[in-house]
Design a protein around this motif. Structure first.
Motif, short mmCIF file in Angstrom:
data_model
loop_
_atom_site.label_atom_id
_atom_site.label_comp_id
_atom_site.label_asym_id
_atom_site.label_seq_id
_atom_site.Cartn_x
_atom_site.Cartn_y
_atom_site.Cartn_z
N VAL A 26 0.85 -1.19 0.00
CA VAL A 26 0.00 0.00 0.00
C VAL A 26 0.89 1.24 0.00
O VAL A 26 1.72 1.43 0.88
N ARG A 27 0.69 2.10 -1.00
CA ARG A 27 1.47 3.32 -1.10
C ARG A 27 0.75 4.48 -0.40
O ARG A 27 1.40 5.32 0.22
N ALA A 28 -0.57 4.55 -0.53
CA ALA A 28 -1.35 5.60 0.12
C ALA A 28 -2.80 5.13 0.19
O ALA A 28 -3.26 4.37 -0.67
N VAL A 29 -3.52 5.58 1.20
CA VAL A 29 -4.92 5.21 1.36
C VAL A 29 -5.70 6.42 1.86
O VAL A 29 -5.20 7.20 2.68
N GLY A 30 -6.90 6.58 1.36
CA GLY A 30 -7.75 7.67 1.79
C GLY A 30 -9.21 7.28 1.68
O GLY A 30 -9.55 6.19 1.20
N VAL A 31 -10.09 8.18 2.14
CA VAL A 31 -11.53 7.98 1.97
C VAL A 31 -12.12 9.26 1.39
O VAL A 31 -11.57 10.35 1.56
N VAL A 32 -13.23 9.11 0.70
CA VAL A 32 -13.91 10.24 0.06
C VAL A 32 -15.39 9.92 -0.04
O VAL A 32 -15.79 8.75 -0.12
N THR A 33 -16.22 10.96 -0.01
CA THR A 33 -17.66 10.75 -0.19
C THR A 33 -18.04 10.78 -1.67
O THR A 33 -18.85 9.97 -2.12
N ASN A 34 -17.49 11.70 -2.43
CA ASN A 34 -17.81 11.84 -3.86
C ASN A 34 -16.66 11.30 -4.69
O ASN A 34 -15.71 12.02 -4.98
N LEU A 35 -16.75 10.04 -5.08
CA LEU A 35 -15.69 9.45 -5.88
C LEU A 35 -15.81 9.89 -7.33
O LEU A 35 -16.88 9.76 -7.93
N PRO A 36 -14.75 10.41 -7.95
CA PRO A 36 -14.82 10.77 -9.38
C PRO A 36 -15.24 9.57 -10.22
O PRO A 36 -14.79 8.44 -10.00
N LEU A 37 -16.14 9.82 -11.17
CA LEU A 37 -16.68 8.80 -12.08
C LEU A 37 -17.53 7.77 -11.36
O LEU A 37 -17.93 6.76 -11.95
N GLY A 38 -17.83 8.01 -10.07
CA GLY A 38 -18.56 7.02 -9.28
C GLY A 38 -20.05 7.21 -9.26
O GLY A 38 -20.76 6.51 -8.55
N HIS A 39 -20.56 8.18 -10.02
CA HIS A 39 -22.01 8.40 -10.21
C HIS A 39 -22.73 8.86 -8.95
O HIS A 39 -23.93 8.76 -8.87
N SER A 40 -22.02 9.34 -7.93
CA SER A 40 -22.70 9.87 -6.75
C SER A 40 -22.04 11.19 -6.38
O SER A 40 -20.83 11.26 -6.21
N LYS A 41 -22.87 12.23 -6.29
CA LYS A 41 -22.36 13.55 -5.94
C LYS A 41 -23.27 14.18 -4.89
O LYS A 41 -24.49 14.06 -4.97
N GLU A 42 -22.64 14.83 -3.93
CA GLU A 42 -23.39 15.58 -2.93
C GLU A 42 -23.02 17.05 -3.09
O GLU A 42 -21.83 17.38 -3.20
#
Length: 811
Positions: A493-509
């Motif tokens: 694992v080089r880096a890990v993070g979390v996000v609510t709005n994933l690019p290209l993931g079809h969900s936006k807030e």
């Protein structure tokens, strides 16, 4: 009937005598008919077939619209849905829903299931009741009841309860809360989508009591008998104006729009499918032109036979019927082979587009497809057989019965018809090639776009913490802190993070915001941006550049001042004449109220490059906030690895389970998969149109070659005389090639005009390329001219080898 059977038997004997002719014709027709049947099967399943609900034409979707943005459709607030329900007189029933995935526990492994929270009455709207048990009651929508009941799908019933008839009344644990199973839906029930396995009450009264005006609902309704969509639209617009007067703070710019459920389901793909229909239709027309040319050549060779039959008393109508019978037999043979190709092609097509086309699981070669194939086969048999039959039946007995009249000389009318067929083939092939070229260039533009992040070696998976277990923000922060630490310690694992709005993931807030120090936004102004909650290492995991200021750190917590990072799009729109670093935004949203009790000012500490959420669209304004200052229960893990990202899936899942043994991960994909899926519809249209264009090019080339070869055979005597009188090899080449190129140039000219008009229809399907791109038009014209030149050169070269002595005895 007896004479028809005689025609069929005779036709079969005549076709069997010339197997080469029959094989070429059947293959050409099979390719054209098979492609048309395959695409028709898709169009029939997606566009033509009614939805699988009783009186589905009465079901409509109801959307909120923002009149400031041209009436673009949007989700509905709970308050608006309640007002619509009370005030309308055009709907027999209305229901609202929103998607929600649930963590199902109680077995060996926790499972994530797709679900929907719905209001009572949703079964009445769609007209389908549970196969066992009951539907929701109106009182189960009330907040005090909390609706701890659930309806499950047939497949979940089979998987979780092994189809136990006693499953009704049993308890399942969803998001750490017990729900009683009160109903089981039929196997083919697919509302609001085919993947939903659990339905629970929406509890909208609880939402209203929370005094929120967030718009997150989708609304469906069933029209009363005799009420049209237009009548319902007029009444709902009246209600919208009434609500705008009563609630100007929230509804001043709110409109309403009704869309038939069928149109809502398939409207986005209608144009793409119609373009494909047009493409395969052109392929079939080119195939018919080829076979018509073959029939003309064959009719010339049968002139003596037809003359004998005429001399023996056969009427012209009898001869035409015989020739049309033979063309129908060929067409039916081509249709049978085409149907076999379509069965294979439809399965391949359905598997390729199942994730990107609505109703894809309904695609198949059914009775309608069989009927379509039979109709197209008979129609094509009539199309390519009629004119050759009419011309062949016009026989001059005194000429045709002479010795040696078997020569392949052609009448002027036949020659013109054959030439017109070649011109039509070239024109249609050119139009298809230009369309394919435009789609190919458009797809290349999309793939070469900078999405704002590096998708390679990135694994993503979603996590949704149950509210009953993680009701407080500090609990959510603690969970993600521990999970990220464990995952970050994994090898590779080089880096890990979390996000609510994933690019290209079809969900936006999105959230509204104010700029501290500026006057509040006026009612006509919209200060809104996508709002993403992220962990400090998210930008590193996605390789997103922070161009100004700084990224978040572990020190950005609740007890420290609020911070926010914005993208360049937001900086350009709202800070065009000043440096935004150091300015403060006040973000208005549920998370801020729940975590801080009120919106707080957040200092802009950095600016990132723009990230596209849809490749076809420019980046929207976006705000990023640290998850330790804006906790959310539903996040997406983003893991950048040193090697293949899928190889670390098991280890990441295990690290999450170490933090909480009942917490599953789901929707596991690499970012490259997200990127591939985002352009899948463009790839499909590009691939199919390229395939059809290549087939059209091949058929057009064969058609030109066939005409020129037949021309050379018919002019052998003339060529021999020319050679005997001193014509050189280049003279003969110029004669034959010139004749063919004149037809090709005429076809190219007509094709360019047709393409100029046709490509404007598909302009909305293109990205980064004009529908009249001159390079594509010129390049395709040159390509087709080159193919035509080659198709003319081969028979012309053969003509140069004619022996004058043999040619002069040819007749």
């Amino acid at each position: 009937m007896k004479t028809l059977l005689q025609d069929v038997r005779y036709g079969l004997r005549m076709l069997w005598k010339n197997p080469g002719f029959m094989l070429v014709a059947v293959i050409a027709l099979a390719l054209g008919i098979g492609a048309n049947t395959a695409i028709f099967s898709v169009v029939n399943a997606v566009l033509l077939r009614p939805l699988s609900y009783p009186n589905a034409d009465q079901i409509v979707t109801v959307w909120n619209t923002d009149l400031r943005e041209g009436g673009e459709k949007g989700s509905v607030a709970a308050q608006d849905f309640g007002d619509w329900q009370k005030q309308n007189n055009v709907f027999a029933q209305m229901s609202a829903y929103h998607y929600e995935s649930f963590t199902l526990t109680g077995a060996d492994q926790p499972e994530r299931v797709s679900g929907a929270r719905v209001t009572s009455g949703f079964t009445q709207v769609v007209g389908i009741n549970p196969a066992a048990g009951r539907a929701f009651l109106p009182e189960e929508d009330e907040a005090e009841v909390r609706g701890r009941v659930a309806i499950i799908s047939d497949r979940l019933w089979q998987r979780r309860f092994a189809s136990d008839p006693q499953a009704l009344g049993k308890t399942i644990t969803l998001n750490s809360e017990p729900f009683t199973v009160i109903g089981i839906m039929p196997p083919d029930f697919k509302f609001p989508s085919s993947g939903v396995d659990v339905w629970t009450p929406a509890n909208l009264n609880y939402v209203r009591q929370a005094n929120t005006v967030n718009s997150f609902l989708s609304v469906v309704a069933r029209l009363k008998p005799g009420v049209s969509l237009q009548q319902a639209q007029i009444e709902m617009e009246t209600i919208a104006r009434r609500l705008a007067e009563a609630h100007p703070d929230t509804n001043k710019h709110a409109g309403v729009r009704l869309v038939a459920l069928h149109e809502q389901t398939v409207g986005k793909v209608r144009l793409s499918l119609l373009v494909l229909c047009g493409a395969v239709g052109m392929v079939l027309l080119i195939a018919c032109a080829n076979v018509a040319n073959l029939f003309l050549a064959r009719a010339a060779a049968r002139r003596r036979e037809i003359a004998v039959r005429t001399a023996l008393g056969a009427s012209r109508l009898r001869l035409i019927r015989q020739l049309l019978t033979e063309s129908a037999l060929l067409a039916l043979a081509g249709g049978t082979m085409g149907l076999l190709l379509a069965v294979w092609g439809v399965d391949l097509l359905a598997s390729a587009i199942s994730a990107n086309l609505p109703r894809a699981k309904e695609i198949g070669v059914d009775r309608q497809a069989f009927a379509f194939t039979l109709f197209v086969s008979l129609l094509t048999g009539f199309i390519f057989g009629l004119v050759p039959a009419l011309q062949a039946s016009k026989t001059e007995l005194s000429v045709s019965l002479k010795e040696g009249s078997q020569s392949q000389t052609t009448s002027i009318s036949q020659g013109r018809f054959r030439s017109s067929l070649v011109v039509a083939q070239v024109a249609l092939a050119l139009m298809l090639l230009i369309g394919a070229g435009l789609f190919l260039k458009s797809f290349q533009h999309l793939r070469q776009l900078d999405a704002g992040f590096e998708p390679r070696q990135v694994l993503t998976m979603q996590l949704s913490l149950p509210e009953a277990k993680y009701s407080e923000g500090r609990q959510q922060i603690q969970f993600f802190d521990q999970a990220l630490a464990r995952i970050n310690a994994l090898p590779g694992v080089r880096a890990v993070g979390v996000v609510t709005n994933l690019p290209l993931g079809h969900s936006k807030e999105s959230s509204s915001f104010e700029v501290e120090g500026r006057a509040p936004a006026s009612p006509d102004e919209k200060r809104q941006a996508n709002a993403s909650t992220i962990s400090p290492d998210y930008f590193r995991a996605m390789d997103i550049s922070v161009t100004n200021g700084r990224a978040f750190t572990e020190r950005d917590r609740r007890e420290t001042p609020g911070v926010v990072i914005i993208n360049r799009a937001l900086a350009r729109r709202f800070f065009s004449d000043e440096d935004p670093i150091g300015k403060h935004l006040i973000v208005v949203g549920r998370q801020e109220r729940e975590f801080y009790g009120k919106p707080i000012p957040r200092e802009i500490v950095g600016i990132t490059e723009d990230v596209r959420f849809e490749l076809e669209r420019e980046a929207d304004p976006e705000m990023y906030m640290p998850y330790a200052q804006r906790p959310i229960e539903k996040m997406t893990l983003v893991v950048r690895t040193d090697g293949a990202p899928t190889g670390i899936t098991t280890a990441v899942r295990g690290a999450v389970l170490e933090v909480d043994k009942d917490q599953p991960v789901y929707n596991i994909r690499t970012m490259e998969q997200w990127l591939t899926e985002s352009v899948a519809s463009h790839r499909l249209v590009m691939t199919l149109t390229s395939l059809f264009a290549g087939l059209a090019l091949l058929l057009a080339g064969v058609g030109i070659y066939g005409v020129m070869a037949y021309t050379v055979a018919g002019r052998t005597h003339e060529i021999g005389i020319r050679v005997a009188l001193g014509a050189q090899r280049r003279d003969v080449l110029r004669l034959i090639i010139g004749q063919g190129l004149r037809l090709a140039v005429l076809g190219v000219g007509l094709g360019l005009l047709g393409a100029f008009a046709a490509t404007r229809v598909m302009a909305s399907l293109l990205y980064g390329v004009s529908a009249t791109d001159p390079l594509i038009f010129f390049g395709v014209a040159v390509l087709l001219a080159g193919v035509a030149l080659l198709a003319c050169y081969i028979p012309a070269r053969r003509a140069t080898k004619v022996d004058p002595m043999i040619a002069l005895r040819y007749e």
